[in-house]
Design a protein around this motif. Structure first.
Motif, PDB file in Angstrom:
ATOM      1  N   ILE A  30       0.863  -1.182   0.000  1.00 29.23           N
ATOM      2  CA  ILE A  30       0.000   0.000   0.000  1.00 29.23           C
ATOM      3  C   ILE A  30       0.894   1.225   0.000  1.00 29.23           C
ATOM      4  CG2 ILE A  30      -1.773   1.283   1.244  1.00 29.23           C
ATOM      5  CD1 ILE A  30      -2.749  -1.287   2.449  1.00 29.23           C
ATOM      6  N   ALA A  31       0.908   1.917  -1.135  1.00 26.92           N
ATOM      7  CA  ALA A  31       1.705   3.134  -1.229  1.00 26.92           C
ATOM      8  C   ALA A  31       0.751   4.306  -1.043  1.00 26.92           C
ATOM      9  CB  ALA A  31       2.410   3.201  -2.576  1.00 26.92           C
ATOM     10  N   GLY A  32       0.641   4.739   0.176  1.00 21.42           N
ATOM     11  CA  GLY A  32      -0.303   5.808   0.490  1.00 21.42           C
ATOM     12  C   GLY A  32       0.388   7.134   0.712  1.00 21.42           C
ATOM     13  N   ASP A  33      -0.297   8.191   0.317  1.00 21.89           N
ATOM     14  CA  ASP A  33       0.222   9.536   0.581  1.00 21.89           C
ATOM     15  C   ASP A  33       0.185   9.774   2.085  1.00 21.89           C
ATOM     16  OD1 ASP A  33       0.475  12.365  -1.177  1.00 21.89           O
ATOM     17  OD2 ASP A  33      -0.049  12.602   0.938  1.00 21.89           O
ATOM     18  N   ARG A  34       1.182  10.482   2.579  1.00 24.94           N
ATOM     19  CA  ARG A  34       1.304  10.639   4.030  1.00 24.94           C
ATOM     20  C   ARG A  34       0.149  11.392   4.656  1.00 24.94           C
ATOM     21  NH1 ARG A  34       6.617  13.741   5.144  1.00 24.94           N
ATOM     22  NH2 ARG A  34       5.512  14.143   7.051  1.00 24.94           N
ATOM     23  N   ASP A  35      -0.572  12.180   3.855  1.00 22.86           N
ATOM     24  CA  ASP A  35      -1.667  12.973   4.409  1.00 22.86           C
ATOM     25  C   ASP A  35      -3.055  12.407   4.106  1.00 22.86           C
ATOM     26  OD1 ASP A  35      -0.149  14.959   5.703  1.00 22.86           O
ATOM     27  OD2 ASP A  35       0.357  15.814   3.756  1.00 22.86           O
ATOM     28  N   THR A  36      -3.100  11.195   3.601  1.00 19.55           N
ATOM     29  CA  THR A  36      -4.401  10.576   3.339  1.00 19.55           C
ATOM     30  C   THR A  36      -5.162  10.420   4.652  1.00 19.55           C
ATOM     31  OG1 THR A  36      -3.222   9.256   1.713  1.00 19.55           O
ATOM     32  CG2 THR A  36      -5.484   8.636   2.154  1.00 19.55           C
ATOM     33  N   PRO A  37      -6.428  10.840   4.688  1.00 18.48           N
ATOM     34  CA  PRO A  37      -7.195  10.610   5.926  1.00 18.48           C
ATOM     35  C   PRO A  37      -7.296   9.107   6.209  1.00 18.48           C
ATOM     36  CG  PRO A  37      -8.361  12.087   4.456  1.00 18.48           C
ATOM     37  CD  PRO A  37      -7.216  11.546   3.684  1.00 18.48           C
ATOM     38  N   TYR A  38      -7.203   8.746   7.472  1.00 17.46           N
ATOM     39  CA  TYR A  38      -7.113   7.321   7.801  1.00 17.46           C
ATOM     40  C   TYR A  38      -8.371   6.553   7.431  1.00 17.46           C
ATOM     41  CZ  TYR A  38      -5.753   3.015   9.935  1.00 17.46           C
ATOM     42  OH  TYR A  38      -5.432   1.699  10.107  1.00 17.46           O
ATOM     43  N   ILE A  39      -9.504   7.243   7.347  1.00 18.76           N
ATOM     44  CA  ILE A  39     -10.744   6.525   7.010  1.00 18.76           C
ATOM     45  C   ILE A  39     -10.624   5.832   5.646  1.00 18.76           C
ATOM     46  CG2 ILE A  39     -11.906   8.611   6.073  1.00 18.76           C
ATOM     47  CD1 ILE A  39     -14.501   7.295   7.438  1.00 18.76           C
ATOM     48  N   LEU A  40      -9.905   6.480   4.703  1.00 14.94           N
ATOM     49  CA  LEU A  40      -9.714   5.879   3.376  1.00 14.94           C
ATOM     50  C   LEU A  40      -8.790   4.667   3.462  1.00 14.94           C
ATOM     51  CD1 LEU A  40      -9.277   9.208   1.401  1.00 14.94           C
ATOM     52  CD2 LEU A  40     -11.279   7.727   1.390  1.00 14.94           C
ATOM     53  N   MET A  41      -7.755   4.769   4.292  1.00 15.79           N
ATOM     54  CA  MET A  41      -6.836   3.647   4.472  1.00 15.79           C
ATOM     55  C   MET A  41      -7.573   2.466   5.087  1.00 15.79           C
ATOM     56  SD  MET A  41      -4.247   5.081   3.250  1.00 15.79           S
ATOM     57  CE  MET A  41      -3.106   3.737   3.437  1.00 15.79           C
ATOM     58  N   ASP A  42      -8.496   2.765   6.005  1.00 16.36           N
ATOM     59  CA  ASP A  42      -9.261   1.703   6.663  1.00 16.36           C
ATOM     60  C   ASP A  42     -10.183   1.012   5.662  1.00 16.36           C
ATOM     61  OD1 ASP A  42     -10.028   0.466   9.303  1.00 16.36           O
ATOM     62  OD2 ASP A  42     -11.989   1.147   8.601  1.00 16.36           O
ATOM     63  N   GLN A  43     -10.831   1.822   4.799  1.00 18.85           N
ATOM     64  CA  GLN A  43     -11.701   1.239   3.772  1.00 18.85           C
ATOM     65  C   GLN A  43     -10.887   0.347   2.834  1.00 18.85           C
ATOM     66  OE1 GLN A  43     -13.460   4.671   1.950  1.00 18.85           O
ATOM     67  NE2 GLN A  43     -14.895   4.993   3.639  1.00 18.85           N
TER      68      GLN A  43
END
Lengths: 148, 141
Positions: A107-120
Motif C-alpha cells: 500500500i503506497a499511500g500519501d502521508r496525508d491521506t485521511p485514515y478513514i480511506l486507508m481503513d476502507q
C-alpha cells in the motif's frame, strides 16, 4: 619443414583480434535490450511518502508484489489504472488467486491521506482474501529522527 | 627559421579515446548500484482473514488511540486512565508493557480524520520495539 618456412610470406595483417570496436558492440547490445525490454505498466504516482525508521525490504519476489497507490484525495491506482474504492477487492482477488496466494500488497499511500480511506482500503483487501500487506514507506534515518 | 628548428614530437596530438568506453561503463555501473527505489521498503503486517473474530481479554490489550493532531492516547486494558504521548514515545511504552505481559496485543485505533502518517509513526514505533501482535482499527464513537 625448414624449406617451406623460407617460402612463407610475411603477412601484413595484425595478429591481434581488433578490440577497438568491442565497446561499440557492447553499447549496441545494451541499447537494444534497453529498447526491447517491456516493464509491467506500473508507474509511480506522485505521492509524498510516509517515513518509517523500521521500514524493511519486502521479502518477496518483485513479480509477487502488487502496488496499490492511494493519493491524498483517495484516488486509487493499480497497475496505472484508476479504480474506485469498492472496485479494489474485485480487481485484487483474481490477481491474488493467479499468484497462488503468494501476492504481497504494497500500500503506497500519501502521508496525508485521511485514515478513514486507508481503513476502507484495508477492508477491501480483507474482502479479497489478501493476508500479507506492506505499508510502503521511505526509510527514515535515525539522525533525521533525532533532529525532529 | 623557426620551422627548421622545430623537432617532430613523438607524442600523438590526439586526445586518447580508447578508454572512454571504460569510463562510460564505470559511470553506468556506479549509477546502477547506487539507485534505490523507495517503494520496495515498508512496514509489513498480516491482515486478519474475513470473518475471523478472536475474543481477547481486555487485560491483554494496549489501546493506542491516534488523534488527528498526531498525539497518541494510551489506555491500558480495563483501566480508564488515559496517558497522552507522542508517537516516538510509544516504543519505550511498548517495551515496558510487554515485559510485564507477554500476551499483550497492540490495538492501534486511528481517528477517521487523522492523516495516514501518524498511524505509520505509531506502527513504526511498534515495529522498532519488535511488536508482533498488532491490530489496526478505526476509531469508532
Amino acid at each position: 619443414m625448414a624449406g617451406r618456412k623460407g617460402f612463407q610470406k610475411r603477412s601484413k595483417a595484425s595478429e591481434e583480434i581488433p578490440s577497438s570496436s568491442l565497446a561499440d558492440i557492447a553499447f549496441l547490445l545494451l541499447i537494444f535490450f534497453m529498447v526491447t525490454t517491456v516493464f509491467p505498466s506500473d508507474r509511480a504516482r506522485p505521492i509524498d511518502w510516509p517515513e518509517a525508521a523500521a521500514a524493511q525490504k519486502v521479502d518477496e519476489k518483485k513479480k509477487n508484489i502488487l502496488n496499490v497507490w492511494i493519493e491524498e484525495d483517495g484516488k486509487i491506482y493499480i497497475n496505472d489504472q484508476n479504480y474506485s474504492m469498492d472496485e479494489v477487492s474485485q480487481v485484487v482477488a483474481p490477481l491474488y488467486a493467479a499468484s497462488d496466494r503468494a501476492l504481497v500488497i504494497s500500500i503506497a499511500g500519501d502521508r496525508d491521506t485521511p485514515y478513514i480511506l486507508m481503513d476502507q482500503l484495508q477492508k477491501e483487501l480483507v474482502a479479497a482474501g489478501v493476508v500479507r500487506v506492506v505499508f510502503a514507506a521511505l526509510l527514515e534515518q535515525q539522525m533525521q529522527r533525532a533532529r525532529r | 627559421m623557426a620551422v627548421l628548428n622545430k623537432k617532430k614530437s613523438g607524442v600523438s596530438d590526439e586526445i586518447p579515446t580508447s578508454s572512454m568506453a571504460d569510463i562510460a561503463f564505470l559511470l553506468l555501473i556506479f549509477f546502477l548500484v547506487t539507485t534505490v527505489f523507495p517503494k520496495d521498503k515498508g512496514l509489513a503486517i498480516v491482515l486478519p482473514e474475513e470473518s475471523e473474530q478472536v475474543q481477547v481479554s481486555q487485560k491483554n490489550i494496549l489501546h493506542l488511540i491516534v488523534q488527528p493532531n498526531g498525539m497518541v492516547e494510551v489506555k491500558r486494558g480495563e483501566s480508564q486512565q488515559i496517558q497522552t504521548l507522542r508517537a516516538q514515545e510509544i516504543e519505550g511504552v511498548w517495551r515496558q508493557e510487554v515485559a510485564a505481559n507477554t500476551n499483550l496485543i497492540a490495538a492501534v485505533k486511528t481517528h477517521p480524520d487523522a492523516p495516514y502518517r501518524f498511524m505509520i509513526a505509531v506502527l513504526d514505533a511498534l515495529h522498532s520495539a519488535n511488536a508482533e501482535r498488532i491490530s489496526l482499527q478505526i476509531l469508532e464513537n
